[in-house]
Design a protein around this motif. Structure first.
Motif, PDB file in Angstrom:
ATOM      1  N   LYS A 155       0.824  -1.156   0.240  1.00  0.00           N
ATOM      2  CA  LYS A 155      -0.081   0.091   0.148  1.00  0.00           C
ATOM      3  C   LYS A 155       0.911   1.072  -0.030  1.00  0.00           C
ATOM      4  O   LYS A 155       1.546   1.304   0.448  1.00  0.00           O
ATOM      5  N   ASN A 156       0.629   2.137  -0.589  1.00  0.00           N
ATOM      6  CA  ASN A 156       1.104   3.361  -1.073  1.00  0.00           C
ATOM      7  C   ASN A 156       0.778   4.214   0.617  1.00  0.00           C
ATOM      8  O   ASN A 156       0.104   3.849   1.248  1.00  0.00           O
ATOM      9  N   ALA A 157       1.538   5.522   0.800  1.00  0.00           N
ATOM     10  CA  ALA A 157       0.922   5.942   2.349  1.00  0.00           C
ATOM     11  C   ALA A 157      -0.246   6.815   2.356  1.00  0.00           C
ATOM     12  O   ALA A 157      -0.560   6.895   3.355  1.00  0.00           O
ATOM     13  N   GLU A 158      -0.388   6.772   0.974  1.00  0.00           N
ATOM     14  CA  GLU A 158      -2.088   7.259   1.196  1.00  0.00           C
ATOM     15  C   GLU A 158      -3.751   6.844   1.033  1.00  0.00           C
ATOM     16  O   GLU A 158      -4.605   6.877   1.144  1.00  0.00           O
ATOM     17  N   THR A 159      -3.114   5.204   1.179  1.00  0.00           N
ATOM     18  CA  THR A 159      -4.220   3.641   1.137  1.00  0.00           C
ATOM     19  C   THR A 159      -4.664   3.751   1.868  1.00  0.00           C
ATOM     20  O   THR A 159      -3.953   3.018   3.452  1.00  0.00           O
ATOM     21  N   GLY A 215     -10.831  -2.664  -0.595  1.00  0.00           N
ATOM     22  CA  GLY A 215     -12.356  -2.312  -0.269  1.00  0.00           C
ATOM     23  C   GLY A 215     -12.961  -3.998   0.074  1.00  0.00           C
ATOM     24  O   GLY A 215     -13.802  -4.480   0.711  1.00  0.00           O
ATOM     25  N   LEU A 216     -12.065  -4.887  -1.104  1.00  0.00           N
ATOM     26  CA  LEU A 216     -12.527  -5.753  -1.240  1.00  0.00           C
ATOM     27  C   LEU A 216     -11.272  -6.986  -0.066  1.00  0.00           C
ATOM     28  O   LEU A 216     -11.730  -8.568  -0.525  1.00  0.00           O
ATOM     29  N   GLY A 219      -4.903   5.317  -3.804  1.00  0.00           N
ATOM     30  CA  GLY A 219      -3.613   6.594  -2.639  1.00  0.00           C
ATOM     31  C   GLY A 219      -3.817   6.714  -4.679  1.00  0.00           C
ATOM     32  O   GLY A 219      -1.986   7.334  -4.983  1.00  0.00           O
ATOM     33  N   MET A 220      -4.488   6.497  -5.679  1.00  0.00           N
ATOM     34  CA  MET A 220      -4.196   8.380  -7.017  1.00  0.00           C
ATOM     35  C   MET A 220      -4.582   9.576  -6.927  1.00  0.00           C
ATOM     36  O   MET A 220      -5.808   9.521  -6.710  1.00  0.00           O
ATOM     37  N   GLY A 234       1.941   0.410  -5.987  1.00  0.00           N
ATOM     38  CA  GLY A 234       0.646  -0.042  -5.070  1.00  0.00           C
ATOM     39  C   GLY A 234       0.059  -1.134  -5.120  1.00  0.00           C
ATOM     40  O   GLY A 234       1.083  -1.945  -6.222  1.00  0.00           O
ATOM     41  N   ALA A 235      -0.995  -1.764  -4.658  1.00  0.00           N
ATOM     42  CA  ALA A 235      -1.183  -3.334  -4.566  1.00  0.00           C
ATOM     43  C   ALA A 235      -1.667  -4.128  -5.500  1.00  0.00           C
ATOM     44  O   ALA A 235      -2.562  -5.284  -6.192  1.00  0.00           O
ATOM     45  N   VAL A 236      -0.780  -4.129  -6.827  1.00  0.00           N
ATOM     46  CA  VAL A 236      -1.125  -4.413  -8.089  1.00  0.00           C
ATOM     47  C   VAL A 236      -0.108  -5.905  -8.413  1.00  0.00           C
ATOM     48  O   VAL A 236       1.114  -5.032  -7.984  1.00  0.00           O
ATOM     49  N   ARG A 237      -0.766  -6.721  -9.269  1.00  0.00           N
ATOM     50  CA  ARG A 237      -0.256  -8.060  -8.905  1.00  0.00           C
ATOM     51  C   ARG A 237       1.895  -7.623  -9.665  1.00  0.00           C
ATOM     52  O   ARG A 237       1.344  -6.693 -10.912  1.00  0.00           O
TER      53      ARG A 237
END
Length: 761
Positions: A18-22, A263-264, A674-675, A716-719
């Motif tokens: 996660k980035n700082a904004e998430t 959210g999931l 966080g975008m 971010g949390a992308v594969r």
């Protein structure tokens, strides 16, 4: 066993940075803050009046409202409005766009607006036109509108077309298709062609039905939900309440998504203020992050594991399906190395998924556009449904297959016959109504419409809602194609970018229409779970506005084109009479004949399957072998850039942001990913660093139709190997790679190069 195979037996590390904004949970207090921001504002009284009005929610297809009240769903549950509903209604109760906007700003200037800026102009309140050679929109009289429209629709039928979204009512949809088919045209393109047409195609081939076979009542009896390629925490937030309740009763949720959406993982729902809102409720029991476009391989792997763990229901397959032997043989003969390499998910995780499915008694398989917007999307649907059938999870209570659709009445348009794949029984009923055969010429779906227009084969187009320009890949082609059409008529409540970029060669007319809760008569809509809602009459807040209901415009145009026989079109200006025709010609809608008297909302007959009796010629479900996709990314050199350039090639996913509905953007940022703005790319840290890039660096993103510059890199949390950017802006850079059986473009896997120009830092 080689080293790679041994590695694939280990769990894949979660791509969950996660980035700082998430935030730590989806939903939560920001939802309450958003409600307060709108309901306590000057628009608050009108907003509350609309929320409480007995009309169907205008947002997503999950459905609420109608005769049970604005906050009540079909099962009588309360507190069934969400932030998406507030967003949609708030945008519809804005003041009118000042006439000076169109008088003082040229079309070229209006083209500089963003989607959010166009939407925030306000409501359209008078009809207007851009004529050939003119630089501005100007007012136009209704007499001239009908003169231009009548002449335009008298062109040869193969050169006449429509496009529509789920914004309007069933009644408007029915009249639209009846008018177009009466002309001898089947060119009924629809926004569903760009999203869930693979679901419609696949389900029809397998089960003889084109929609979800699961009702809300049945979903609430499930003890496991498999959610593939969707993010309802953004797009259908009320669906999250069902997942929370399922987890509370001990059920399992398997999420399949290349992006780990917060959210999931954990969601705070205002419907459960004490147990959920502040701390969040656990959603995913197991979260898989496959390579974009590899879902068929993943589900074949799940099938293989189900077979190996002896969870296949052979007696069920023998009694109720066809083709099951070949599906089992295909799964058995596909080796684990091929499966795991293709999908990027380990054998261990796939086996754990199969164990959850196999040990659950009632499983619902749901999916979104992460399944349907791929080059092999129909195979994806087949693979999911095959998995459901192997375990006997179709045709019983609490189980089934459930495409999770977007717009609130997009399914209703298809039910009403707005489709290029008209059901034979509806065709026969319409021919009996009209007293003559309908054309057998294959109509244009949305991508065929754009391609035909680009080739100069379309003269006239009517768009009932939607944003045909903005929704299509390759924005340059879309603009050029629409510019080849002589006359385009847009029916809309608000301006969108299509009205400024999607201009016709001769006449572009924008007709302001009443929205769903402003109609002077009752109308109906259909939810994604096949429930038909009746909305009461309403009135607009706009003073001295020159608006018209869609039904009134369409029936008057049809009368001028066709006269009053065999259909009395002007009588149909009262939708009560349209409902009589719907009951007469659309199977499952017989209760429409009495809904005005009874006000009885209903589930469409024959669609919810609680027994394994399928509406196919044999009475059995058909199963199909699904070949694994061959997923390759080009190399840097294939993009024609210098060898010294630093960059990385990714499988780019296009997606909506949190505060967005279809192509309409309500806020520029996406707080849960966080975008901070629209011109971002969400990347895996390892991918960025492998290409010599860093977080917050400004880069160029290039695909096969163009490039976007000054794009900010966000970790971010992308594969690994994938990335995400926002639709519709990113549509400008890629061409349509279309799934041939359904016509749906591959928005969810675009080969893209992310690189730094020498002046980008």
């Amino acid at each position: 066993m080689d080293v790679n195979a041994q590695q694939n037996l280990q769990p894949t590390p979660p791509f969950d940075e996660k980035n700082a904004e998430t935030p730590d949970i989806g939903g939560g207090l920001p939802v309450i803050q958003y409600w307060a921001e709108h309901t306590l504002s000057p628009e608050g009284p009108k907003l509350w009046q609309t929320l409480l009005h007995k009309s169907a929610c205008p947002s997503c297809s999950w459905g609420t409202g109608g005769q049970k009240g604005g906050f009540t769903n079909e099962d009588g549950e309360k507190l069934q409005r969400c932030m998406k509903s507030v967003e949609a209604i708030s945008a519809e109760i804005k003041p009118a766009v000042p006439a000076s906007v169109f008088e003082q700003q040229s079309v070229e200037q209006l083209q500089q607006l963003t989607s959010m800026e166009a939407d925030r102009l306000g409501r359209l309140s008078f009809p207007m036109i851009v004529r050939k050679g003119s630089s501005h929109y100007e007012r136009i009289s209704w007499d001239e509108i009908y003169q231009i429209a009548e002449a335009a629709f008298r062109k040869p039928p193969e050169r006449v077309a429509s496009y529509s979204s789920g914004r309007a009512s069933n009644e408007a949809a029915y009249v639209l298709q009846l008018m177009i088919r009466s002309l001898g045209s089947n060119n009924l393109a629809d926004c569903s062609d760009l999203c869930h047409a693979p679901s419609t195609t696949g389900l029809n081939q397998m089960f003889g039905t084109r929609t979800s076979v699961v009702s809300l009542e049945n979903l609430q009896k499930a003890d496991c939900v498999v959610l593939a390629g969707g993010n309802p925490s953004y797009n259908q937030p009320r669906f999250m309440n069902e997942l929370i309740k399922l987890r509370d009763r001990g059920g399992k949720v398997i999420v399949i998504n290349p992006i780990m959406e917060i959210g999931l993982v954990k969601f705070g729902s205002p419907a459960f203020p004490i147990k959920s809102l502040f701390t969040g409720s656990d959603i995913a029991s197991l979260y898989l992050q496959p390579i974009p476009g590899s879902d068929t391989a993943l589900f074949v792997g799940i099938q293989k594991a189900l077979i190996e763990q002896n969870f296949v229901q052979t007696d069920y397959l023998q009694a109720h399906t066809e083709g099951w032997e070949l599906v089992i043989e295909h799964a058995q003969s596909t080796d684990w190395q091929t499966i795991t390499t293709t999908c990027g998910v380990s054998q261990t995780e796939i086996e754990a998924t199969a164990t959850i499915i196999g040990t659950s008694k009632r499983v619902v398989f749901g999916w979104g556009m992460g399944i349907t917007q791929h080059k092999n999307s129909v195979d994806n649907v087949y693979a999911i449904a095959n998995t459901a059938l192997l375990t006997g999870n179709v045709g019983k209570e609490g189980a089934g297959v459930m495409p999770i659709r977007g717009h609130s009445n997009v399914q209703g348009f298809g039910s009403m016959g707005v489709t290029v794949k008209l059901k034979q029984e509806i065709q026969q009923a319409l021919e009996a109504l009209l007293g003559r055969p309908l054309s057998r010429v294959q109509g244009y779906h949305t991508r065929h419409l754009i391609e035909a227009a680009d080739a100069g084969k379309v003269d006239t187009l009517i768009c009932v809602g939607g944003n045909l320009y903005g929704a299509n890949p390759d924005s340059t082609q879309a603009k050029r194609a629409l510019g080849n059409i002589e006359t385009i008529i847009y029916l809309a409540t608000k301006p969108n970018l299509g009205h400024f970029h999607g201009l016709a060669k001769h006449n572009t007319i924008v007709i302001p229409v009443l929205n769903r809760f402003e109609q002077p008569y009752k109308i109906t809509t259909e939810s994604g779970n096949n429930f038909v809602r009746l909305s009461d009459e309403g009135k607009t807040h706009l003073k001295n506005a020159d608006l018209i209901p869609e039904v009134a415009f369409l029936t008057e145009l049809a009368h001028r084109l066709h006269g009053d026989a065999p259909v009395n079109w002007r009588q149909l200006q009262n939708p009560r009479y349209i409902r009589q025709l719907i009951a007469q010609t659309i199977p499952g809608f017989e209760k429409m004949a009495t809904i005005d008297e009874t006000k009885e909302e209903f589930t469409i007959g024959g669609r919810i399957l609680t027994k394994p009796n399928f509406p196919t010629p044999s009475g059995k479900a058909s199963m199909f072998v699904t070949p694994l996709p061959k997923l390759m990314l080009p190399e840097l050199k294939d993009f024609g850039i210098s060898e010294e350039t630093q960059g990385v090639v990714v499988a780019l996913i296009t997606a909506r942001s949190y505060s967005q509905h279809n192509t309409v953007v309500y806020k520029i940022g996406d707080q849960y990913r966080g975008m901070p703005h629209r011109n971002c790319i969400l990347m895996n840290r390892a991918d960025a660093e492998s290409g010599g890039l860093r977080e917050h660096q400004r880069v160029t993103v290039q695909a096969d139709a163009g490039k976007l510059e000054n794009v900010e890199v966000i970790y971010g949390a992308v594969r690994q190997g994938a990335a995400l950017m926002f639709y519709p802006e990113v549509n400008a850079i890629f061409k349509a790679r279309t799934e041939t059986r359904s016509g749906t473009p591959a928005y969810k896997r675009v080969s893209a190069l992310v690189y730094a120009e020498s002046n980008e830092y």
